[in-house]
Design a protein around this motif. Structure first.
Motif, PDB file in Angstrom:
ATOM      1  N   ALA A  19      35.363  48.773  52.120  1.00 20.13           N
ATOM      2  CA  ALA A  19      34.268  49.723  51.948  1.00 20.13           C
ATOM      3  C   ALA A  19      33.094  49.038  51.252  1.00 20.13           C
ATOM      4  N   PRO A  20      31.862  49.393  51.626  1.00 17.74           N
ATOM      5  CA  PRO A  20      30.713  48.801  50.937  1.00 17.74           C
ATOM      6  C   PRO A  20      30.669  49.278  49.489  1.00 17.74           C
ATOM      7  N   GLU A  21      30.117  48.441  48.633  1.00 21.05           N
ATOM      8  CA  GLU A  21      30.065  48.752  47.213  1.00 21.05           C
ATOM      9  C   GLU A  21      28.975  49.791  46.958  1.00 21.05           C
ATOM     10  N   THR A  22      29.358  50.929  46.406  1.00 14.59           N
ATOM     11  CA  THR A  22      28.407  51.975  46.073  1.00 14.59           C
ATOM     12  C   THR A  22      28.784  52.586  44.742  1.00 14.59           C
ATOM     13  N   GLY A  23      27.823  53.172  44.066  1.00 16.42           N
ATOM     14  CA  GLY A  23      28.083  53.871  42.815  1.00 16.42           C
ATOM     15  C   GLY A  23      28.256  52.928  41.652  1.00 16.42           C
ATOM     16  N   PRO A  24      28.541  53.491  40.475  1.00 14.60           N
ATOM     17  CA  PRO A  24      28.695  52.660  39.273  1.00 14.60           C
ATOM     18  C   PRO A  24      29.965  51.815  39.344  1.00 14.60           C
ATOM     19  N   LYS A  25      29.891  50.650  38.707  1.00 16.70           N
ATOM     20  CA  LYS A  25      31.059  49.770  38.681  1.00 16.70           C
ATOM     21  C   LYS A  25      32.072  50.314  37.687  1.00 16.70           C
ATOM     22  N   ARG A  26      33.334  50.285  38.089  1.00 18.44           N
ATOM     23  CA  ARG A  26      34.426  50.693  37.212  1.00 18.44           C
ATOM     24  C   ARG A  26      35.268  49.468  36.939  1.00 18.44           C
ATOM     25  N   THR A  27      35.751  49.359  35.725  1.00 20.21           N
ATOM     26  CA  THR A  27      36.577  48.202  35.381  1.00 20.21           C
ATOM     27  C   THR A  27      38.018  48.655  35.177  1.00 20.21           C
ATOM     28  N   LEU A  28      38.918  47.721  35.365  1.00 17.62           N
ATOM     29  CA  LEU A  28      40.342  48.000  35.197  1.00 17.62           C
ATOM     30  C   LEU A  28      40.766  47.681  33.779  1.00 17.62           C
ATOM     31  N   SER A  29      41.759  48.384  33.316  1.00 17.02           N
ATOM     32  CA  SER A  29      42.332  48.051  32.018  1.00 17.02           C
ATOM     33  C   SER A  29      43.102  46.740  32.188  1.00 17.02           C
ATOM     34  N   PRO A  30      43.205  45.930  31.139  1.00 16.61           N
ATOM     35  CA  PRO A  30      43.920  44.646  31.261  1.00 16.61           C
ATOM     36  C   PRO A  30      45.350  44.767  31.786  1.00 16.61           C
ATOM     37  N   PRO A  31      46.157  45.742  31.329  1.00 19.25           N
ATOM     38  CA  PRO A  31      47.518  45.823  31.895  1.00 19.25           C
ATOM     39  C   PRO A  31      47.516  46.138  33.388  1.00 19.25           C
ATOM     40  N   LEU A  32      46.641  47.041  33.821  1.00 22.88           N
ATOM     41  CA  LEU A  32      46.570  47.372  35.245  1.00 22.88           C
ATOM     42  C   LEU A  32      46.064  46.180  36.044  1.00 22.88           C
ATOM     43  N   SER A  33      45.119  45.461  35.485  1.00 24.93           N
ATOM     44  CA  SER A  33      44.593  44.265  36.144  1.00 24.93           C
ATOM     45  C   SER A  33      45.698  43.227  36.343  1.00 24.93           C
ATOM     46  N   ARG A  34      46.507  43.002  35.298  1.00 25.28           N
ATOM     47  CA  ARG A  34      47.615  42.043  35.406  1.00 25.28           C
ATOM     48  C   ARG A  34      48.640  42.504  36.438  1.00 25.28           C
ATOM     49  N   LEU A  35      48.930  43.797  36.449  1.00 27.65           N
ATOM     50  CA  LEU A  35      49.882  44.329  37.418  1.00 27.65           C
ATOM     51  C   LEU A  35      49.382  44.130  38.844  1.00 27.65           C
ATOM     52  N   LEU A  36      48.129  44.438  39.099  1.00 29.12           N
ATOM     53  CA  LEU A  36      47.570  44.272  40.441  1.00 29.12           C
ATOM     54  C   LEU A  36      47.529  42.802  40.845  1.00 29.12           C
ATOM     55  N   ARG A  37      47.251  41.928  39.895  1.00 33.90           N
ATOM     56  CA  ARG A  37      47.248  40.491  40.189  1.00 33.90           C
ATOM     57  C   ARG A  37      48.651  40.021  40.545  1.00 33.90           C
ATOM     58  N   ARG A  38      49.662  40.502  39.810  1.00 28.38           N
ATOM     59  CA  ARG A  38      51.044  40.117  40.115  1.00 28.38           C
ATOM     60  C   ARG A  38      51.475  40.634  41.477  1.00 28.38           C
ATOM     61  N   ILE A  39      51.058  41.845  41.818  1.00 23.25           N
ATOM     62  CA  ILE A  39      51.370  42.398  43.135  1.00 23.25           C
ATOM     63  C   ILE A  39      50.711  41.563  44.226  1.00 23.25           C
ATOM     64  N   ALA A  40      49.452  41.187  44.022  1.00 21.90           N
ATOM     65  CA  ALA A  40      48.747  40.364  45.005  1.00 21.90           C
ATOM     66  C   ALA A  40      49.414  38.995  45.146  1.00 21.90           C
ATOM     67  N   ASP A  41      49.839  38.396  44.025  1.00 20.84           N
ATOM     68  CA  ASP A  41      50.534  37.102  44.070  1.00 20.84           C
ATOM     69  C   ASP A  41      51.865  37.233  44.802  1.00 20.84           C
TER      70      ASP A  41
END
Length: 82
Positions: A19-41
């Motif tokens: 999807a094209p980037e629209t609206g304000p940027k939202r950031t992930l919490s560090p634990p969720l970010s690590r979890l998503l990175r591990r899932i991607a790996d």
């Protein structure tokens, strides 16, 4: 689902967003970010092992591997002796 894909692609630059980037940027919490990175790996590792399993025995031998090595590689325990 689109929101989650946008969040993953923000945090993981190698991930393409559908999807094209629209609206304000939202950031992930560090634990969720690590979890998503591990899932991607984990998904990337599974795709790599699947590609190795599709190779012929001859191609694997050219790389110095055998079919038995693929199981160890899939567990992440393979270390090549040089």
């Amino acid at each position: 689902m689109s929101y989650l894909i946008d969040l993953i692609s923000q945090d993981l630059p190698d991930t393409l967003s559908s999807a094209p980037e629209t609206g304000p940027k939202r950031t992930l919490s560090p634990p969720l970010s690590r979890l998503l990175r591990r899932i991607a790996d984990w998904r990337r590792n599974r795709a790599d092992v699947a590609a190795l399993r599709l190779m012929t025995d001859h191609n694997l031998r050219d790389m110095g591997l055998s079919r038995l090595d693929l199981e160890v590689i899939s567990e992440g325990a393979y270390r090549r002796e040089v």
